[in-house]
Design a protein around this motif. Structure first.
Motif, mmCIF file in Angstrom:
data_model
loop_
_atom_site.group_PDB
_atom_site.id
_atom_site.type_symbol
_atom_site.label_atom_id
_atom_site.label_comp_id
_atom_site.label_asym_id
_atom_site.label_seq_id
_atom_site.Cartn_x
_atom_site.Cartn_y
_atom_site.Cartn_z
ATOM 1 N N ARG A 39 1.144 -1.577 0.053
ATOM 2 C CA ARG A 39 0.283 -0.390 0.454
ATOM 3 C C ARG A 39 0.634 1.358 -0.342
ATOM 4 O O ARG A 39 0.653 2.300 -0.830
ATOM 5 C CB ARG A 39 -0.645 -0.222 1.161
ATOM 6 C CG ARG A 39 -1.971 -0.848 1.184
ATOM 7 C CD ARG A 39 -2.977 -1.085 2.410
ATOM 8 N NE ARG A 39 -3.925 -1.941 2.248
ATOM 9 C CZ ARG A 39 -5.216 -1.496 2.412
ATOM 10 N NH1 ARG A 39 -5.486 -0.107 1.439
ATOM 11 N NH2 ARG A 39 -5.927 -2.148 1.714
ATOM 12 N N ARG A 108 8.147 -7.112 -6.084
ATOM 13 C CA ARG A 108 7.831 -8.026 -4.805
ATOM 14 C C ARG A 108 8.855 -8.420 -4.627
ATOM 15 O O ARG A 108 8.679 -9.114 -3.241
ATOM 16 C CB ARG A 108 6.751 -9.401 -5.523
ATOM 17 C CG ARG A 108 5.366 -9.183 -5.906
ATOM 18 C CD ARG A 108 4.721 -10.658 -5.932
ATOM 19 N NE ARG A 108 4.256 -10.886 -4.488
ATOM 20 C CZ ARG A 108 3.545 -10.111 -4.048
ATOM 21 N NH1 ARG A 108 2.684 -9.437 -4.702
ATOM 22 N NH2 ARG A 108 2.909 -10.982 -2.953
ATOM 23 N N ASP A 130 1.204 -13.658 0.611
ATOM 24 C CA ASP A 130 2.557 -15.158 -0.446
ATOM 25 C C ASP A 130 2.851 -15.676 1.242
ATOM 26 O O ASP A 130 3.853 -16.136 0.936
ATOM 27 C CB ASP A 130 2.660 -14.844 -1.251
ATOM 28 C CG ASP A 130 3.664 -13.081 -0.905
ATOM 29 O OD1 ASP A 130 3.251 -12.285 -0.114
ATOM 30 O OD2 ASP A 130 3.738 -12.916 -1.795
ATOM 31 N N ASP A 182 -5.504 -11.239 -7.168
ATOM 32 C CA ASP A 182 -4.343 -11.539 -5.974
ATOM 33 C C ASP A 182 -4.645 -12.513 -6.141
ATOM 34 O O ASP A 182 -3.065 -13.055 -5.811
ATOM 35 C CB ASP A 182 -5.290 -10.974 -4.813
ATOM 36 C CG ASP A 182 -4.430 -9.970 -4.174
ATOM 37 O OD1 ASP A 182 -4.075 -9.439 -5.027
ATOM 38 O OD2 ASP A 182 -5.410 -9.376 -3.264
#
Ligand code: C5P
Length: 221
Positions: A39, A108, A130, A182
């Motif tokens: 975010r 990521r 994850d 997602d």
């Protein structure tokens, strides 16, 4: 030191952050909200006018970012290059775009590396999408929290005191859309780790969920 790591994953609005925070408190562990990191990056990119399609630019800018998660009594504060963005990162605009930036592989990689660093000394309750599959596959306890879309939207709706003019139907739609993005992305999609325990919270109170997780963790310590 006898400490373990606890991974809590699940779809948007399943109550992960509330529960993870309370579990951390009960065990005197550190709570890490990985969604806040995605975010914070999203908030920054929106402010800089960089779109999720501009992958190279996103990655270049992301290198300049220093994200800090500072624990406090009611959860954690989020700082981005020294600026407190705790509230800004919860805006409807960030909600709507975060999953699109979260698809970017290089981004990521960066954030996962930071998250692993935070868990090195153990004693961490980390929530995300994850954590059990990718970030901390060796976590001693893995929980996959779910609830129906309707229930999750309803919880969010009640949470939003001022409601910001948003309807329950709109929330349901937004949550379902974020789940879809997602779950269907290529890089570490939202998925239950094979060794994660599924906890359907639809008919449970927060305290019941916390109690179950804490007793489960105690067995594994
Ligand atoms: O947990 P939260 O709803 O704040 O996460 C916001 C978004 O960040 C998720 O919808 C997802 O797109 C992304 N995210 C992720 N991996 C994580 C945590 C969050 O992709 N570990």
């Amino acid at each position: 030191n006898g400490k373990i790591n606890i991974a809590i994953d699940g779809p948007a609005g399943a109550g992960k952050s509330t529960v993870a925070r309370m579990v951390a408190k009960a065990l005197s562990y550190v709570y890490v909200d990985t969604g806040a990191m995605y975010r914070a990056v999203t908030w920054y990119m929106i402010k800089q006018g960089i779109k999720p399609e501009q992958v190279d630019l996103v990655l270049e800018k992301a290198k300049e970012l220093n994200i800090e998660l500072v624990p406090e009594e009611t959860g954690q504060r989020v700082f981005l290059n020294g600026q407190d963005v705790t509230h800004e990162i919860r805006s409807i605009e960030v909600n709507g775009l975060v999953s699109r930036y979260a698809k970017i592989e290089g981004l990521r990689k960066m954030l996962v590396q930071m998250q692993r660093q935070m868990a090195l000394r153990k004693g961490v309750v980390m929530d995300g999408r994850d954590i059990g599959t990718t970030v901390l596959p060796q976590a001693e306890v893995k929980i996959f929290m779910t609830a129906t879309v309707k229930e999750r939207a309803l919880r969010r709706f009640k949470e939003m005191k001022d409601a910001e003019g948003i309807t329950l139907e709109q929330l349901e739609h937004d949550i379902a859309e974020r789940d879809r993005q997602d779950e269907q992305r290529e890089i570490s999609p939202l998925r239950r780790a094979d060794d994660a325990i599924v906890l359907d919270t639809t008919r449970l109170t927060i305290d019941e969920v916390v109690d179950r997780i804490v007793s489960y963790c105690t067995i594994h310590m």
